[in-house]
Write a protein that holds these residues in place. Structure first.
Motif, short mmCIF file in Angstrom:
data_model
loop_
_atom_site.label_atom_id
_atom_site.label_comp_id
_atom_site.label_asym_id
_atom_site.label_seq_id
_atom_site.Cartn_x
_atom_site.Cartn_y
_atom_site.Cartn_z
N THR A 264 9.81 -35.53 -13.10
CA THR A 264 10.72 -35.85 -14.20
C THR A 264 11.65 -34.68 -14.46
OG1 THR A 264 9.28 -35.00 -15.92
CG2 THR A 264 8.93 -37.29 -15.26
N ASP A 265 12.60 -34.90 -15.32
CA ASP A 265 13.52 -33.83 -15.71
C ASP A 265 12.97 -32.96 -16.83
OD1 ASP A 265 15.33 -34.74 -13.86
OD2 ASP A 265 16.37 -36.05 -15.29
N ASN A 266 11.91 -33.41 -17.45
CA ASN A 266 11.31 -32.68 -18.56
C ASN A 266 10.37 -31.60 -18.00
OD1 ASN A 266 9.88 -31.82 -20.82
ND2 ASN A 266 9.93 -33.84 -21.77
N ARG A 267 10.76 -30.34 -18.13
CA ARG A 267 9.97 -29.24 -17.55
C ARG A 267 8.61 -29.11 -18.22
NH1 ARG A 267 12.98 -23.85 -16.74
NH2 ARG A 267 11.42 -23.70 -15.12
N SER A 268 8.55 -29.32 -19.54
CA SER A 268 7.28 -29.23 -20.25
C SER A 268 6.31 -30.29 -19.76
CB SER A 268 7.49 -29.38 -21.76
OG SER A 268 8.30 -28.35 -22.25
N LEU A 269 6.80 -31.50 -19.59
CA LEU A 269 5.95 -32.57 -19.09
C LEU A 269 5.49 -32.27 -17.67
CD1 LEU A 269 4.65 -35.33 -19.45
CD2 LEU A 269 6.79 -36.36 -18.64
N ASN A 270 6.37 -31.73 -16.85
CA ASN A 270 5.99 -31.36 -15.47
C ASN A 270 4.86 -30.35 -15.47
OD1 ASN A 270 7.84 -33.05 -14.30
ND2 ASN A 270 9.38 -31.46 -13.98
N LYS A 271 4.91 -29.38 -16.36
CA LYS A 271 3.86 -28.35 -16.42
C LYS A 271 2.53 -28.97 -16.82
CE LYS A 271 6.93 -24.51 -17.51
NZ LYS A 271 7.30 -23.52 -18.52
N VAL A 272 2.55 -29.83 -17.83
CA VAL A 272 1.31 -30.45 -18.28
C VAL A 272 0.74 -31.34 -17.18
CG1 VAL A 272 0.32 -32.05 -19.96
CG2 VAL A 272 1.93 -30.29 -20.72
N ILE A 273 1.59 -32.11 -16.51
CA ILE A 273 1.13 -32.98 -15.41
C ILE A 273 0.53 -32.14 -14.28
CG2 ILE A 273 1.88 -34.62 -13.65
CD1 ILE A 273 1.80 -35.82 -16.43
N LEU A 274 1.15 -31.03 -13.96
CA LEU A 274 0.63 -30.15 -12.92
C LEU A 274 -0.75 -29.61 -13.29
CD1 LEU A 274 1.19 -28.76 -10.21
CD2 LEU A 274 2.24 -26.90 -11.49
N VAL A 275 -0.90 -29.19 -14.54
CA VAL A 275 -2.20 -28.67 -15.00
C VAL A 275 -3.25 -29.79 -14.97
CG1 VAL A 275 -3.45 -27.74 -16.97
CG2 VAL A 275 -1.23 -26.79 -16.36
N LEU A 276 -2.88 -30.98 -15.44
CA LEU A 276 -3.83 -32.09 -15.43
C LEU A 276 -4.25 -32.48 -14.01
CD1 LEU A 276 -2.51 -34.42 -18.27
CD2 LEU A 276 -4.71 -33.24 -18.19
N SER A 277 -3.31 -32.44 -13.08
CA SER A 277 -3.68 -32.77 -11.69
C SER A 277 -4.61 -31.71 -11.12
CB SER A 277 -2.44 -32.94 -10.82
OG SER A 277 -1.73 -31.73 -10.72
N SER A 278 -4.39 -30.45 -11.46
CA SER A 278 -5.30 -29.38 -11.02
C SER A 278 -6.68 -29.57 -11.62
CB SER A 278 -4.75 -28.02 -11.41
OG SER A 278 -3.53 -27.77 -10.79
N LEU A 279 -6.71 -29.95 -12.88
CA LEU A 279 -8.00 -30.19 -13.54
C LEU A 279 -8.73 -31.38 -12.92
CD1 LEU A 279 -6.97 -29.50 -17.23
CD2 LEU A 279 -8.51 -28.12 -15.84
N CYS A 280 -7.98 -32.40 -12.54
CA CYS A 280 -8.61 -33.55 -11.86
C CYS A 280 -9.25 -33.13 -10.55
CB CYS A 280 -7.58 -34.65 -11.61
SG CYS A 280 -7.09 -35.53 -13.08
N LEU A 281 -8.57 -32.28 -9.81
CA LEU A 281 -9.15 -31.77 -8.56
C LEU A 281 -10.40 -30.95 -8.84
CD1 LEU A 281 -5.94 -30.74 -6.61
CD2 LEU A 281 -7.44 -32.67 -6.14
N GLU A 282 -10.36 -30.16 -9.88
CA GLU A 282 -11.53 -29.35 -10.22
C GLU A 282 -12.70 -30.22 -10.65
OE1 GLU A 282 -12.75 -25.20 -12.33
OE2 GLU A 282 -10.68 -25.88 -12.43
N VAL A 283 -12.42 -31.28 -11.40
CA VAL A 283 -13.49 -32.21 -11.80
C VAL A 283 -14.11 -32.83 -10.55
CG1 VAL A 283 -13.93 -34.43 -12.91
CG2 VAL A 283 -12.63 -32.68 -14.11
N ARG A 284 -13.29 -33.20 -9.60
CA ARG A 284 -13.79 -33.78 -8.35
C ARG A 284 -14.69 -32.80 -7.61
NH1 ARG A 284 -9.16 -36.06 -5.22
NH2 ARG A 284 -9.35 -37.69 -6.78
N GLU A 285 -14.27 -31.52 -7.56
CA GLU A 285 -15.08 -30.50 -6.90
C GLU A 285 -16.39 -30.25 -7.64
OE1 GLU A 285 -12.58 -27.08 -6.48
OE2 GLU A 285 -11.21 -28.11 -5.11
N LEU A 286 -16.34 -30.24 -8.96
CA LEU A 286 -17.55 -30.05 -9.75
C LEU A 286 -18.52 -31.21 -9.53
CD1 LEU A 286 -16.08 -28.71 -13.11
CD2 LEU A 286 -17.60 -27.47 -11.56
#
Length: 108
Positions: free
Chosen positions: A1-23
């Motif tokens: 998206t064009d919204n940089r704040s939303l992009n940052k939150v989405i990036l963090v959430l996707s990283s957290l999803c990967l970490e949950v999968r690894e856990l």
């Protein structure tokens, strides 16, 4: 998206999803099997003197690893809640992120 704040939150959430999968993988491959099988091989009533204490001593490193796993899981869960609060909360940061048409899949 064009919204940089939303992009940052989405990036963090996707990283957290990967970490949950690894856990989850760590839990089911290296933590649960030994805990489930603990004490199953031995007849607890016919153990030699001191053997129960030795068995408990052998599982202590696994219990320490489990404690670290639980601590990390709590941290990840708190971070997920924080990120969702940033998206849907009432604060100024949340107001700058328009999430009206943003739909998320189940995290875990």
């Amino acid at each position: 998206t064009d919204n940089r704040s939303l992009n940052k939150v989405i990036l963090v959430l996707s990283s957290l999803c990967l970490e949950v999968r690894e856990l989850k993988q760590q839990l089911f491959t290296s933590l649960l099997p030994p805990i489930v099988m603990y004490g199953e091989r031995q007849d607890c009533e016919n153990l030699p003197k001191g053997e129960a204490q030795l068995m408990m001593g052998r599982i202590l490193p696994l219990l320490q690893e489990l404690r670290c796993f639980i601590t990390r899981s709590k941290e990840v869960a708190a971070n997920i809640i924080t990120q969702l609060d940033i998206l849907y909360g009432q604060e100024k940061v949340a107001q700058s992120i328009v999430t009206k048409d943003v739909h998320f899949l189940t995290i875990f």
